[in-house]
Scaffold this active site. Structure first.
Site, PDB file in Angstrom:
ATOM      1  N   GLU A 109       0.295  -1.503  -0.131  1.00 48.76           N
ATOM      2  CA  GLU A 109      -0.532   0.070   0.160  1.00 48.76           C
ATOM      3  C   GLU A 109       0.659   1.176   0.450  1.00 48.76           C
ATOM      4  OE1 GLU A 109      -2.720  -0.030   3.413  1.00 48.76           O
ATOM      5  OE2 GLU A 109      -3.697  -2.141   2.032  1.00 48.76           O
ATOM      6  N   ASN A 151       1.807  -5.565  -2.787  1.00 54.31           N
ATOM      7  CA  ASN A 151       0.117  -5.606  -2.993  1.00 54.31           C
ATOM      8  C   ASN A 151       0.071  -4.030  -2.989  1.00 54.31           C
ATOM      9  OD1 ASN A 151      -1.021  -7.587  -2.336  1.00 54.31           O
ATOM     10  ND2 ASN A 151      -1.555  -7.236  -0.072  1.00 54.31           N
ATOM     11  N   HIS A 187     -10.335  -5.998  -2.246  1.00 53.53           N
ATOM     12  CA  HIS A 187     -11.495  -6.030  -0.856  1.00 53.53           C
ATOM     13  C   HIS A 187     -13.089  -5.352  -2.345  1.00 53.53           C
ATOM     14  CE1 HIS A 187      -9.146  -7.369   1.939  1.00 53.53           C
ATOM     15  NE2 HIS A 187      -7.894  -6.573   1.510  1.00 53.53           N
ATOM     16  N   GLU A 217      -5.990 -10.888  -1.603  1.00 48.46           N
ATOM     17  CA  GLU A 217      -6.686 -10.359   0.214  1.00 48.46           C
ATOM     18  C   GLU A 217      -8.443 -10.633  -0.333  1.00 48.46           C
ATOM     19  OE1 GLU A 217      -5.110  -7.657   2.508  1.00 48.46           O
ATOM     20  OE2 GLU A 217      -3.650  -7.531   1.156  1.00 48.46           O
ATOM     21  N   ASP A 219     -12.024 -10.687  -0.626  1.00 52.16           N
ATOM     22  CA  ASP A 219     -13.076 -10.100  -0.037  1.00 52.16           C
ATOM     23  C   ASP A 219     -14.182  -9.429  -0.945  1.00 52.16           C
ATOM     24  OD1 ASP A 219     -12.424  -8.256   1.088  1.00 52.16           O
ATOM     25  OD2 ASP A 219     -12.157  -8.814   2.971  1.00 52.16           O
TER      26      ASP A 219
HETATM   27  C1  XIL Z   1      -5.606  -7.320   8.915  1.00 49.40           C
HETATM   28  C2  XIL Z   1      -5.995  -8.003   8.633  1.00 49.40           C
HETATM   29  O1  XIL Z   1      -7.033  -8.570   8.634  1.00 49.40           O
HETATM   30  C3  XIL Z   1      -6.522  -7.677  10.563  1.00 49.40           C
HETATM   31  O2  XIL Z   1      -6.535  -8.686  11.429  1.00 49.40           O
HETATM   32  C4  XIL Z   1      -5.243  -6.663  11.203  1.00 49.40           C
HETATM   33  O3  XIL Z   1      -6.058  -5.897  12.511  1.00 49.40           O
HETATM   34  C5  XIL Z   1      -5.167  -5.406   9.934  1.00 49.40           C
HETATM   35  O4  XIL Z   1      -4.843  -5.774   8.710  1.00 49.40           O
HETATM   36  N1  XIL Z   1      -4.620  -4.718   3.509  1.00 49.40           N
HETATM   37  C6  XIL Z   1      -3.686  -5.441   3.988  1.00 49.40           C
HETATM   38  C7  XIL Z   1      -4.019  -6.372   5.432  1.00 49.40           C
HETATM   39  O5  XIL Z   1      -2.856  -5.634   3.418  1.00 49.40           O
HETATM   40  O6  XIL Z   1      -3.108  -6.704   5.473  1.00 49.40           O
HETATM   41  C8  XIL Z   1      -5.009  -6.050   6.128  1.00 49.40           C
HETATM   42  O7  XIL Z   1      -4.865  -7.203   6.840  1.00 49.40           O
HETATM   43  C9  XIL Z   1      -6.410  -5.708   5.544  1.00 49.40           C
HETATM   44  C10 XIL Z   1      -5.864  -4.606   4.276  1.00 49.40           C
END
Ligand code: XIL
Length: 296
Positions: A109, A151, A187, A217, A219
């Site tokens: 990020e 990422n 996401h 990641e 969802d």
């Molecule tokens: C999130 C985790 O799911 C949580 O458990 C933690 O508290 C915070 O981070 N983008 C990412 C992940 O790259 O590392 C994040 O994960 C969600 C957003």
């Protein structure tokens, strides 16, 4: 996955049965590995990596450099000390997990949400934009075998942010920086997501740089979908199917990772964004993914 849930038999059984590639949700982040300077704690990371390997899964390490998981002591360092601390952290963590980790998210990020430049983090402020290249070089030196990923989120389809991510990766590669792949976090919301064509075009241009592409990641939120719960679940199924299918069709898209698998344990509160319900039953979304993986 989360190491604290491994003792939950339902959680670990479903994970072991259904998946072949594991990312730790927080156990391998800098704030967990080195909560105070010089005091490393690899226990949770070792537990989740050990679980993955015992199940025959590969592991993607996540993540060396992320503004969202930086231990607070880091913020107080001078630029010179920060440079040393970042390099030492990457070398320590990469060496510790070397041979057990297939790939690493090296930088997470780093691009600003408006796509106008790099995100304004402690790393950029004190080290300059070259902190990204330096992180990849440190990672390659410490673990020459691991595939090294950039990422990010919000740059899944074609837009200002993905343009900036593309330019960043193109420039890093042109400068000989060792970047192997790019993770599109994915996401998304079922009814407000980038189009399949837009994701496909973005994946293709990244692949044309020579990069491997992962959905890293995924969802899919459904709370704001109108209609009955059954309708929401059907829309979610379609979203999962269509996006995973884009990856299946793109030759350089080599993995899809979900940010959790059961709605009982998700970082998205008040929604049901994953493939299994809170009772670990397969949702329509699960079958949508399966269809896409089978080329349907
Ligand atoms: C999130 C985790 O799911 C949580 O458990 C933690 O508290 C915070 O981070 N983008 C990412 C992940 O790259 O590392 C994040 O994960 C969600 C957003």
């Amino acid at each position: 996955m989360q190491s604290s849930l491994l003792a939950n038999g339902q959680y670990s059984n479903v994970a072991g049965r259904e998946f072949t590639y594991l990312t730790a949700e927080y156990e391998m982040k800098w704030n967990v590995l080195e909560p105070s300077q010089g005091a490393t704690s690899f226990g949770a990371g070792d537990a989740i990596v050990g679980f993955a390997l015992s199940q025959g899964m590969r592991v993607k390490g996540h993540t060396f450099i992320w503004h969202g998981a930086t231990p607070s002591w880091v913020n107080a360092l001078s630029p010179a000390d920060l440079r040393i601390a970042v390099d030492r952290h990457i070398r320590n963590a990469a060496s510790h997990f070397r041979g057990r980790v297939h790939a690493w998210d090296v930088v997470n990020e780093a691009v600003a949400d408006d796509g106008q430049g790099l995100r304004d983090t402690v790393f950029r402020q004190k080290l300059g934009d070259s902190y990204i290249a330096d992180a990849f070089r440190s990672a390659r030196a410490a673990d020459p075998q691991a595939l090294l990923f950039y990422n990010d989120y919000g740059g899944e389809g074609m837009n200002a942010k993905s343009n900036r991510i593309y330019d960043l990766l193109r420039d890093l590669l042109a400068a000989g920086v060792p970047v192997d792949g790019v993770g599109l976090q994915m996401h998304i919301s079922a009814i407000n997501r980038p189009s399949d064509a837009s994701i496909a075009a973005n994946m293709r241009r990244l692949a044309d740089l020579g990069l491997t592409v992962h959905i890293s990641e995924m969802d899919v939120r459904i709370n704001n979908v109108p209609g009955s719960q059954q309708m929401r679940l059907d829309v979610q199924r379609a979203a999962y199917h269509d996006v995973v299918r884009v990856c299946v069709v793109e030759p350089r898209c080599e993995a899809v990772t979900f940010w959790g698998f059961t709605d009982a344990h998700t970082w998205i509160s008040g929604d049901s964004p994953l493939l299994f319900d809170a009772a670990y039953q397969q949702k329509p979304a699960y079958h949508g993914v399966l269809d896409a993986l089978r080329g349907r």
